[in-house]
Every structure is written in C-alpha cells, then in structure tokens.
Enzyme design. Structure first.
Site, short mmCIF file in Angstrom:
data_model
loop_
_atom_site.label_atom_id
_atom_site.label_comp_id
_atom_site.label_asym_id
_atom_site.label_seq_id
_atom_site.Cartn_x
_atom_site.Cartn_y
_atom_site.Cartn_z
N GLY A 43 106.34 -70.97 -81.88
CA GLY A 43 105.49 -70.88 -83.06
C GLY A 43 105.49 -72.20 -83.80
N GLN A 48 104.53 -78.02 -90.57
CA GLN A 48 105.51 -78.70 -89.71
C GLN A 48 104.96 -79.96 -89.06
OE1 GLN A 48 106.59 -74.78 -87.68
NE2 GLN A 48 108.49 -75.95 -87.51
N CYS A 90 114.16 -73.24 -85.03
CA CYS A 90 112.94 -73.81 -85.59
C CYS A 90 112.74 -75.22 -85.04
CB CYS A 90 113.09 -73.87 -87.11
SG CYS A 90 111.64 -74.53 -87.95
N LEU A 91 111.50 -75.56 -84.70
CA LEU A 91 111.24 -76.90 -84.18
C LEU A 91 111.57 -77.98 -85.20
CD1 LEU A 91 107.86 -76.48 -82.24
CD2 LEU A 91 110.17 -76.59 -81.30
N HIS A 133 108.70 -65.76 -89.80
CA HIS A 133 109.23 -67.12 -89.82
C HIS A 133 108.11 -68.14 -90.10
CE1 HIS A 133 111.97 -70.33 -87.96
NE2 HIS A 133 110.81 -70.94 -88.01
N GLU A 134 106.99 -67.98 -89.41
CA GLU A 134 105.90 -68.95 -89.55
C GLU A 134 105.20 -68.82 -90.92
OE1 GLU A 134 105.96 -71.30 -87.54
OE2 GLU A 134 107.14 -70.33 -85.98
N HIS A 137 107.06 -70.58 -93.52
CA HIS A 137 106.79 -72.03 -93.55
C HIS A 137 105.65 -72.36 -94.49
CE1 HIS A 137 109.44 -73.98 -90.71
NE2 HIS A 137 109.12 -73.18 -89.72
NI NI Z 1 110.10 -72.88 -87.88
#
Ligand code: NI
Length: 170
Positions: A43, A48, A90-91, A133-134, A137
């Site tokens: 995701g 991000q 998380c990226l 989660h997304e 963000h």
């Molecule tokens: Ni994340």
C-alpha cells in the site's frame, strides 16, 4: 517517485480532497502504483511520495496487479470490532515491524474510482488493516503513533540501530 522516510515532516501533514480527477491525478496514481511495486509494498499513500492529496494505491498480493485498488478521497464510514494484535510495517519506516493497538476488524470505506464513480469496500480481512493504515497516512498518522508507549520507546532505539546499520553499509 521516492518514498519519504520517517521522520520526514510531510508524513505529519493532512492531505487534501481531490476535487477533479484530471490527467494529473491519473498520472500520479500510475506513478504511485509503479513506486509501490518497485518498493515491494502492499500500500502507498500520496503523502509518502510528497503529494498532499487523498490518493491511495493498495495491492495486498504485492505484484501482478490483479488485486490493485486505486482510491481517491477514501473515507472510513463504518467500522467494528478489534483486529487481534499483529505486526505492521510501512515503506516510510523500512526495516521495522511493530504491533499496533486497536485496529478495527471490519471497515466500510467509501471512495471514488478513477472514473469518478463512488465505490464501497467492506472487509474484515487483511485488507481492512491496510485500508486503515493508508487512510491514517492521509491524516498525518503513521502506525507507530498507534503503538503502546512502551513499544514506541523501544521503536526509537531500534530505529536508531536500523539507521546506523544502513549508514554503515553506504
Ligand atoms: Ni505506511
């Protein structure tokens, strides 16, 4: 596109609603999708990659595109239950996985697809957590914010180690 790494300030900003789905939005979504696959993520939120717009791409199968969901202005409109404790990653926080408290088990999410049509996803599976989660963000929240205080303290130590290791490699 490059993924912004914690504690980059942009991860704390609130994303804005997309008012018009034009070529630029479609281009951003396509690049986000490529970026997510390149980083082997499941995701990615526009924040991000430094873009403060309510855009999210998700592919829980991490790969062939068959499970790809592109969400414009996603919003949780109902939720229920508690998802058992589990690790999230998380990226923007690469190399770290931690247990998040009080994720919902079930969510109902409203969003627009690329054609501007309203869509609804209802899920109580893994996708539910990814959606939460997304969407977090987009509100300037990263998953470590939702960890217990003890875990957050431990995270800070571990994160320093992860960064030091990375620096040593270069
Ligand atoms: Ni994340």
């Amino acid at each position: 596109m490059e993924v912004k790494i914690y504690p980059d300030n942009i991860l704390r900003e609130k994303a804005e609603n997309v008012k018009e789905i034009d070529d630029n939005i479609i281009k951003i979504l396509n690049e986000m999708k490529e970026t997510m696959y390149r980083y082997k993520g499941i995701g990615l939120a526009a924040e991000q990659v430094g873009i403060l717009k309510k855009l999210v791409v998700i592919d829980t199968k991490m790969g062939n595109g068959s499970e790809l969901i592109e969400l414009i202005n996603p919003e949780i409109i109902a939720s229920e239950g508690i998802y058992d404790e589990h690790d999230e990653g998380c990226l923007s926080i690469p190399g770290y996985y931690g247990v998040v408290k009080n994720r919902k088990k079930y969510v109902k999410v409203k969003y627009l697809d690329k054609n501007g049509n309203e869509q609804i996803i209802e899920t109580d599976e893994f996708l539910s957590v990814v959606l939460q989660h997304e969407i977090d963000h987009l509100n300037g929240i990263v998953f470590i914010d939702r960890m217990s205080r003890i875990r957050r303290t431990l995270f800070k130590k571990q994160w320093k180690k992860i960064k030091a290791k990375e620096a040593a490699k270069q």
